[in-house]
Enzyme design. Structure first.
Site, short mmCIF file in Angstrom:
data_model
loop_
_atom_site.label_atom_id
_atom_site.label_comp_id
_atom_site.label_asym_id
_atom_site.label_seq_id
_atom_site.Cartn_x
_atom_site.Cartn_y
_atom_site.Cartn_z
N CYS A 1 0.84 -1.19 0.00
CA CYS A 1 0.00 0.00 0.00
C CYS A 1 0.88 1.24 0.00
CB CYS A 1 -0.90 -0.02 1.23
SG CYS A 1 -1.95 1.45 1.43
N CYS B 1 -13.01 -3.20 19.28
CA CYS B 1 -12.96 -3.94 20.53
C CYS B 1 -14.32 -4.47 20.96
CB CYS B 1 -12.37 -3.06 21.64
SG CYS B 1 -13.47 -1.75 22.23
N CYS C 1 -17.14 2.09 19.45
CA CYS C 1 -17.66 0.85 18.85
C CYS C 1 -19.18 0.80 18.93
CB CYS C 1 -17.05 -0.37 19.54
SG CYS C 1 -15.33 -0.67 19.08
N ARG D 1 -5.06 2.61 20.44
CA ARG D 1 -4.50 3.64 19.56
C ARG D 1 -3.17 4.17 20.05
NH1 ARG D 1 -2.12 5.84 16.63
NH2 ARG D 1 -2.52 7.59 15.23
#
Length: 738
Positions: free
Chosen positions: A393, A445, A453, A465
């Protein structure tokens, strides 16, 4: 080459072309009675090769053991065959035809490329066999083999087309091309009859059968009576029934559970409809045994390829769906059984450090070097995976080139991979050893306390993070060291430029094992991001106008998603005009090169190409000036512009506030807004179903040799820098598909 393919598990593609011998080869004596003859020994001569819709159309000749003559066939190899074994649809042509008729006039290649199926076109008979009378009439002998095995002299030595199309030719295809053993069959007229006979006599071997204007009841029609009389002699009445679809159904007395439907198309203006084709006889025989058959009659259509090409796409779709269904059914009984050798290998390494090779980046703008590293066992909430294939990528290059403010060295880059779980740490429940997973740099998570989430507005789970950005696992340490103990940083929580890596459980998207891992890796970043930018972030609606800046893999994913969403106009913008062909094939209605215009490109789009601008624009370049252009070509009053590309460290956006005051919306997306563990498996299923093809993104396939991960990855980097690469996929281990 066939032997090499079997020995290595890899597809070997012939790059050089040797001109055919000027000497006429002696005719072989047919040995069709043992048509299981070793097709590895048969030499195929490539006569021509042409590119079509990202695939290749190839014509071959070979000496046939079934007919004792030189036979010719053509094959369309779709782009998907570069990645994995693909299913095959055989097309049997009609009287007087060769393989060329359907190849040049059938119109099948675009849909076959899209659905990832190989097409094979055999000739209709032996040629040059020297049989008395074979060239005297159009409906007997040359061009009229009727796909039967003759039992009567002088035909029986050479006219054995049934053995050829059911045994010899499939054997050649499966041994010499990247073809699976899944196959379907169709045909036209005499070939439609042949397709029905082949499928009815071998129902377990074929996923589906269809036909264009088939001779349905040949033992009762002039063509069939003449051919069967010659090929079977005194046994014509009895033997003819064995190659008659209607009579086969009558004799069987029950439906084929293998074929939920049989697709038949006929033209009502077909000059042979009443005397030769007689579709009503097939309908009656099917009704008598409870077999579903869909006979579609079309006003104004005749017997020609104008008729066939009008409905070819429907037939290829029909077969692709059936092949996918059969593959899925087979997977239910086999795919969950992990390779015992692989499990045994994993059992030896579970809980222990693994020494393996990795491409290590020691600093910005330095070539990757191949290093023997140590990968520690996974800790609580982590899994260790064996990397099978990895796509390169631009984000990897962005960091390697020193543009990433979070870039840390030494590190192991890579974040688009297809992997297999080798071992799991304490507390891991969502995946198990042997599962296929895609590492995702955006975790999910699903903890009750995670408002991110729980919210449908975002996919940006922040649980790991801080440590991920610091190049560590969740506990703040690394699982990678050099042989002398030097720690190596992780990258984006993935680090897949290594034969083994450790990722967090919440970063692992478990996928269907039917998905080849050298194709699954595409969903780890770029392709998913482009799709989600359209479907999730901007929610492009049918009829909308769209501008896409940058036609690399992410930009083309935006184009593909916009096309699937029903966008009415899709404008592709790039400085590299070589990208315009594939962009137009995927969905661009317009393509434009900024360097061709004196005025800024946003003015070209908002003033010249449209009246007020486009409804949606997408930046896929990472260039802040292009981001501004994308915003300023958005429609006054409601236009939305989405930033996808990642800009270099320290870069800032700018525009006149009036652009926003007048109704434009500027937004961005990370991983296309997908909640990774929930969404990626669904994207994979859509790909497996044929709804979401992604094969066209892989322009370069590279295999690691002798454990040199860095050499293969550096080759992929060179390819990506070349300008003609969308995705270069590096495969670390030979077996890439279940």
């Amino acid at each position: 080459f066939a032997a090499a393919r079997v020995a290595t598990g890899q597809f070997v593609r012939l790059a050089s072309r040797v001109p055919p011998s000027p000497h006429r080869r002696a005719v072989l004596r047919a040995v069709h009675a043992s048509a299981s003859a070793d097709t590895n020994a048969i030499a195929m001569n490539l006569k021509s090769s042409n590119v079509a819709f990202g695939g290749e159309v190839k014509k071959y000749t070979h000496l046939s053991v079934s007919t004792g003559t030189t036979m010719t066939f053509s094959v369309f190899v779709p782009p998907a065959a570069k990645l994995h074994a693909v299913p095959v649809v055989y097309y049997l042509s009609g009287l007087t035809c060769t393989d060329d008729n359907a190849v040049t006039k059938g119109g099948a290649f675009k849909i076959a490329a899209k659905r990832g199926v190989m097409l094979v076109f055999p000739d209709t008979s032996p040629r040059g066999a020297g049989v008395a009378g074979e060239d005297e009439s159009y409906d007997l002998g040359t061009g009229a083999g009727f796909y039967v095995d003759a039992t009567c002299e002088p035909w029986k030595t050479n006219y054995n087309m049934y053995s050829y199309v059911t045994k010899e030719l499939p054997g050649l295809i499966e041994k010499n091309f990247n073809a699976s053993d899944l196959k379907s069959i169709t045909g036209h007229s005499m070939g439609g009859m042949g397709a029905l006979n082949v499928a009815f006599l071998n129902p377990s071997a074929y996923a589906s059968v269809s036909a264009f204007a088939p001779v349905c009841n040949p033992s009762q029609t002039p063509w069939g009576k003449k051919a069967f009389g010659a090929y079977f002699g005194a046994d014509a009445e009895e033997k003819g029934k064995q190659f008659d679809p209607v009579e086969i159904l009558k004799s069987r007395g029950e439906a084929f559970h293998e074929f939920p439907d049989i697709l038949i198309d006929v033209g009502l203006d077909d000059q042979f409809l009443v005397e030769q084709l007689r579709p009503e006889t097939l309908e009656g025989a099917c009704a008598a045994v409870g077999q579903k058959v869909s006979v579609r009659r079309h006003k104004g259509h005749d017997h020609s390829y104008f008729f066939i090409s009008s409905f070819m796409e429907t037939h290829i779709d029909f077969h692709a769906d059936a092949l996918s269904t059969k593959a899925a059914a087979a997977a239910l009984t086999s795919v969950d059984t992990v390779d015992p050798e692989l499990l045994a290998q994993f059992a030896q390494t579970t809980g222990k450090p693994i020494e393996c090779y990795a491409a290590v980046a020691w600093g910005p703008k330095q070539p990757l070097t191949n290093e023997l590293i140590v990968v520690a066992p996974p800790k609580r909430g982590e899994i260790r995976v064996k990397v099978i294939s990895n796509a390169l990528c631009h984000t990897d290059l962005y960091t390697l080139d020193g543009h990433d403010p979070e870039g840390l060295f030494p590190c192991i880059l890579g974040h688009e991979a297809g992997t297999i779980v080798e071992s799991v740490g304490e507390g891991v429940t969502s995946v198990a050893v042997g599962d296929h997973v895609i590492p995702c740099y955006t975790p999910q998570c699903n903890a009750p306390s995670c408002i991110f989430c729980a919210s449908p507005k975002t996919n940006l789970c922040p649980t790991i993070r801080s440590t991920q950005g610091a190049g560590h696992m969740p506990d703040g340490t690394s699982r990678f060291t050099t042989k002398d103990g030097t720690p190596i940083f992780h990258f984006m929580g993935c680090s897949t430029f290594s034969e083994y890596t450790v990722i967090a459980e919440i970063s692992a998207a478990k996928i269907n094992k039917r998905m080849p891992l050298n194709k699954a890796c595409l969903f780890g970043c770029g392709v998913s991001t482009g799709l989600g930018a359209v479907w999730n972030t901007c929610k492009v609606e049918a009829g909308a106008s769209v501008a896409v800046f940058g036609l690399g893999a992410v930009g083309l994913a935006v184009v593909q998603a916009a096309k699937m969403a029903g966008a009415g106009r899709i404008i592709g913008i790039d400085l590299n005009k070589d990208k315009f062909v594939v962009a137009s094939q995927i969905g661009c209605t317009d393509v434009v090169c900024p360097s061709d215009h004196a005025k800024p490109i946003q003015q070209v789009i908002a003033q010249d190409m449209t009246k007020w601008g486009v409804d949606y624009s997408f930046d896929c370049t990472g260039n802040v000036d292009v981001m501004r252009s994308a915003l300023e070509c958005a429609h006054r009053g409601w236009g939305e512009s989405c930033v996808i590309g990642v800009a270099s460290a320290g870069k800032e956006l700018s525009t006149r506030p009036f652009q926003l005051v007048t109704g434009r919306v500027w937004k961005g997306t990370a991983f296309g807004g997908w909640k990774s563990r929930s969404a990626v498996p669904k994207l994979v299923e859509r790909c497996l179903s044929g709804e979401l093809p992604v094969d066209h993104y892989v322009t370069h396939s590279i295999f690691v040799e002798k454990g040199d991960v860095a050499n293969a990855t550096n080759a992929a980097i060179d390819a990506l820098h070349s300008g003609d690469c969308l995705r270069a996929v590096v495969t670390y281990h030979g077996k890439v598909s279940a």
